[in-house]
Write a protein that holds these residues in place. Sequence first.
Motif, PDB file in Angstrom:
ATOM      1  N   PHE A 289     -31.840  17.498  35.622  1.00 50.60           N
ATOM      2  CA  PHE A 289     -30.919  17.010  36.468  1.00 50.60           C
ATOM      3  C   PHE A 289     -29.421  17.097  35.969  1.00 50.60           C
ATOM      4  CE2 PHE A 289     -32.146  12.997  34.368  1.00 50.60           C
ATOM      5  CZ  PHE A 289     -30.938  12.279  34.407  1.00 50.60           C
ATOM      6  N   MET A 290     -28.482  17.213  36.808  1.00 45.90           N
ATOM      7  CA  MET A 290     -27.106  17.276  36.016  1.00 45.90           C
ATOM      8  C   MET A 290     -26.502  15.876  36.240  1.00 45.90           C
ATOM      9  SD  MET A 290     -26.079  20.570  38.227  1.00 45.90           S
ATOM     10  CE  MET A 290     -24.137  20.413  37.599  1.00 45.90           C
ATOM     11  N   ALA A 291     -26.061  15.463  34.936  1.00 41.18           N
ATOM     12  CA  ALA A 291     -25.484  14.429  34.781  1.00 41.18           C
ATOM     13  C   ALA A 291     -23.843  14.502  35.143  1.00 41.18           C
ATOM     14  CB  ALA A 291     -25.217  13.924  33.465  1.00 41.18           C
ATOM     15  N   SER A 292     -23.492  15.625  34.890  1.00 38.30           N
ATOM     16  CA  SER A 292     -22.094  16.210  35.512  1.00 38.30           C
ATOM     17  C   SER A 292     -22.093  17.688  35.439  1.00 38.30           C
ATOM     18  CB  SER A 292     -21.058  15.814  34.478  1.00 38.30           C
ATOM     19  OG  SER A 292     -20.886  16.539  33.197  1.00 38.30           O
ATOM     20  N   LYS A 293     -20.808  18.315  35.774  1.00 41.96           N
ATOM     21  CA  LYS A 293     -20.931  19.855  36.088  1.00 41.96           C
ATOM     22  C   LYS A 293     -21.493  20.550  34.709  1.00 41.96           C
ATOM     23  CE  LYS A 293     -18.026  20.131  40.129  1.00 41.96           C
ATOM     24  NZ  LYS A 293     -16.887  20.630  40.806  1.00 41.96           N
ATOM     25  N   THR A 294     -21.024  19.813  33.784  1.00 43.74           N
ATOM     26  CA  THR A 294     -21.409  20.619  32.457  1.00 43.74           C
ATOM     27  C   THR A 294     -22.327  19.967  31.579  1.00 43.74           C
ATOM     28  OG1 THR A 294     -19.432  19.285  31.541  1.00 43.74           O
ATOM     29  CG2 THR A 294     -18.976  21.462  32.408  1.00 43.74           C
TER      30      THR A 294
END
Length: 259
Positions: A175-180
Motif C-alpha cells: 500500500f502507498m503511504a504517499s505518492k512516493t
Amino acid sequence: MKKILLLITLVITCNCFQAQTVRMGPFLGYNYTSLTNSNIITLGNQLGYLPTYCWSFGATGVYNIDESLLGFEGGLIYASHNQSYLGTEITGPGTYYQISVETKLKYLDIPILFRLGDIKGFHGEIGPQFSFLMSSNSSVSYNPSDSAHLSSSGAYGGDFSGFGFSGILGGGFTFMASKTVFVDFGVRMSYGFTDVTNQFNQGDSSVHSFTGTYANYTKFNYNSTNNFGYTSTSRISYGVYFSLTFLIEGDTKFNKRFR
C-alpha cells in the motif's frame, strides 16, 4: 566460480532496476529457521530440534514492467540462520547428560524474484536465491559437565559450504503511504537445494561442529567404522517481512499509475 556468480547476480539485479521506474528501500524479516538432516531426525528422543527464530535485514528493490502486472524484485539481505538442538546422552544405568547445542550461520542472500501483482494491493513472488556464507559458529554445553563432557564453541568454517542455492515462494500486500513511499508486508518460504554441510573423511579425527558431525554420522554414540554415513543438510526458513521503499522517478507515463 563463486565470485563470478556473485558478480553475475549483482549485475542482473542492478540491470532490472535501471529501466523506467523502480522503488528501493530497507528490508526487515523475521523467520523460523531450520537445518534439517535425516540423521538427526532418526535419533528420536536422543536428540531433537528446538524452534529457532532469526532476524534478517538489508535492501530491496522492485521493478514493475511498464503497465502490466509483471515485475521483478531483488535484494541484498544479511540473514541469520540458526538451529538449536536438545538431546540426552546415556552413559550407563541412571547416568545421563543433557546436551544443549546452537549453530549460528550468517549469510549474504541475493533473491531475484519474479513478481505478479499490481503496484498496489496483493502480489505473489517466486524465484531463486543465491547465498554466500559470511560466518559460522557452533556451541555445545553439557549438564552436568565433567572432564569428559566440557562446553565448547568455535567457528568450524570447514564444516559448512560457502555457497547455497534456494527457491523462494511468497506473497504479500503493498500500500502507498504517499505518492512516493510504499510499504510492503508479506510472507516467504525458502527451501535450500544445495547442501549446507561438508563431508568429512572417514579417518578425520579433528574437532568439528555438532551440526557437521551428525550430518556425517548416523548414531548419537557413533562408531566411525560401523556407523559411518553421510546425509545432506537442508537450509529451510519461513517467516514474515516488511519493507519501506521509495519511488524513483522514471517514465512519466508509467508514473500515472501512482496518481
